[in-house]
Write a protein that holds these residues in place. Sequence first.
Motif, PDB file in Angstrom:
ATOM      1  N   GLY A 204      86.529  82.706  49.700  1.00 31.29           N
ATOM      2  CA  GLY A 204      85.095  82.919  49.878  1.00 31.29           C
ATOM      3  C   GLY A 204      84.272  81.652  49.795  1.00 31.29           C
ATOM      4  O   GLY A 204      83.042  81.721  49.719  1.00 31.29           O
ATOM      5  N   LEU A 205      84.908  80.494  49.849  1.00 30.33           N
ATOM      6  CA  LEU A 205      84.220  79.215  49.661  1.00 30.33           C
ATOM      7  C   LEU A 205      83.062  79.025  50.642  1.00 30.33           C
ATOM      8  O   LEU A 205      82.005  78.523  50.261  1.00 30.33           O
ATOM      9  N   SER A 206      83.237  79.421  51.886  1.00 33.66           N
ATOM     10  CA  SER A 206      82.210  79.168  52.904  1.00 33.66           C
ATOM     11  C   SER A 206      81.353  80.382  53.228  1.00 33.66           C
ATOM     12  O   SER A 206      80.593  80.364  54.194  1.00 33.66           O
ATOM     13  N   LEU A 356      84.436  90.628  60.231  1.00 39.72           N
ATOM     14  CA  LEU A 356      84.323  92.035  59.858  1.00 39.72           C
ATOM     15  C   LEU A 356      85.155  92.392  58.627  1.00 39.72           C
ATOM     16  O   LEU A 356      84.872  93.380  57.954  1.00 39.72           O
ATOM     17  N   ALA A 357      86.155  91.576  58.309  1.00 44.36           N
ATOM     18  CA  ALA A 357      87.075  91.895  57.214  1.00 44.36           C
ATOM     19  C   ALA A 357      86.419  91.710  55.853  1.00 44.36           C
ATOM     20  O   ALA A 357      85.691  90.735  55.634  1.00 44.36           O
ATOM     21  N   PRO A 358      86.650  92.634  54.906  1.00 45.03           N
ATOM     22  CA  PRO A 358      86.222  92.402  53.523  1.00 45.03           C
ATOM     23  C   PRO A 358      86.896  91.144  52.973  1.00 45.03           C
ATOM     24  O   PRO A 358      88.031  90.811  53.353  1.00 45.03           O
ATOM     25  N   ALA A 363      93.410  88.026  54.793  1.00 46.19           N
ATOM     26  CA  ALA A 363      94.784  87.793  55.234  1.00 46.19           C
ATOM     27  C   ALA A 363      95.437  89.100  55.662  1.00 46.19           C
ATOM     28  O   ALA A 363      96.210  89.137  56.630  1.00 46.19           O
ATOM     29  N   MET A 364      95.106  90.194  54.962  1.00 50.98           N
ATOM     30  CA  MET A 364      95.676  91.491  55.321  1.00 50.98           C
ATOM     31  C   MET A 364      95.204  91.940  56.697  1.00 50.98           C
ATOM     32  O   MET A 364      95.990  92.411  57.528  1.00 50.98           O
ATOM     33  N   TRP A 365      93.890  91.796  56.971  1.00 52.44           N
ATOM     34  CA  TRP A 365      93.371  92.165  58.290  1.00 52.44           C
ATOM     35  C   TRP A 365      93.992  91.285  59.376  1.00 52.44           C
ATOM     36  O   TRP A 365      94.318  91.770  60.472  1.00 52.44           O
ATOM     37  N   ALA A 366      94.162  90.006  59.087  1.00 51.34           N
ATOM     38  CA  ALA A 366      94.814  89.125  60.058  1.00 51.34           C
ATOM     39  C   ALA A 366      96.246  89.589  60.313  1.00 51.34           C
ATOM     40  O   ALA A 366      96.711  89.617  61.460  1.00 51.34           O
TER      41      ALA A 366
END
Length: 438
Positions: A204-206, A356-358, A363-366
Amino acid sequence: MATALKTHSDIADSLAMKRRGLTLTLLTLTYFFSYMDRQILAILLERIKTDLVLTDTQLGLLSGLVFAIFYATLGIPVARLADRTSRRNIIAVSLTIWSAMTAMCGLAQNFTQLMLLRIGVGIGEAGSSPPSHSIIADLYPPEKRAGAMAVYSLGVVLGAGFGTLIGGVVAHSYGWRVAMMTVGLPGIALAVLVRLFMVEPRRGLSDAGPVAAPAPMPSVAQGFASMWASAPARHLVVGVTLTSMIGYALTGWGPSFMQRSLGISMLDVSRYIALPGALFGAISALAGGKIADVLAKRHGLHVQSWVVLVMKGLSLPFALAFYLIDVPAIAIGSYFIYLIFANSYLGPSFALIQHLAPLKTRAMWAAITLLVINLVGLGLGPTMVGWLSDLLKPTFGEESLRYALVIIVMMTPWALYHYWRAGVLLKRAEDQAALAAA
């Protein structure tokens, strides 16, 4: 103590941002080796077919389903691990595995041995893309993410181009087995560089706003459920899957088509077509990401989906011309023009899915996206072409591969519909958010 911890965190964040260019470069190089090791098989298919006495269906399985089923399904547990542990270390270990397996493909003496080694390549490559997507999303904010993903996607087009170039040139002089070893072994050295110099960014850095407190890690089923619940994500995944299937059919069988139907030698495909093709493909990927970022800043993120719609729509007639025109110079010219538009979908598609991914399931959505893309796109694309080619051979003879490829490319309008629909849904969500904020 809190101040010291905060200072340490700030230093780590600063280092991650300072090195984000280096990190993106290493990730792109890793993706480059992934596709080079994968794509080298395409230029070697005719030599392997003769040496090991294989059918087009068997060649299609080696290029597609045999590799893809392990590559895709193992991406899910890898992504699960990547959402918990060091993504850098996962990438380094995976790169070592698939590079070694690619080199060992040169030792195969029959279809079964080559199939098992290709499975090993797929197992290794499963650990690359999900953590890479997650790292890029943490290093680049939403308005710069499509461009960063486009740079990363250069690994696809450049890796495919250099795999064809190196594979063809080396195989011409020393045989297909030495070509496999030539592209496989250098990846092990790159893995060491990844482990030593890549910085693992804070999750979540960016992303704008405060980072939420740690929450329980969602299950795989919850990852699928959250993705299915997002209508724009569903359409994007279907669109990128169909587009990838068409692309994998071309990259997997294009060199064989040029040799069989256009009469271009393996060496000439490698020397005169591979690098210009990679250049045009790279321009397409970078331009697609840049245009998507610029238009999204002006009009909203939904425009990124429509950028793909327009670019891929423009590519279709040139793809058909490549497959259907018998004059080699015109066909190859059409192929190069097709490539200018063809890879524009990569950056915008993956950037929108990461948007769109939480946060906790990026990484899971990817991995879910890559699971579908690779089982259907990579798994079925080349495999279907090989099967169709054998099926059509009694009617079309040596031209059966040409018409098998035409059948696959005619699925493009189906993919375009899903990109259009994803853009509509994204715009609707943006309009509702603007009304709520007013």
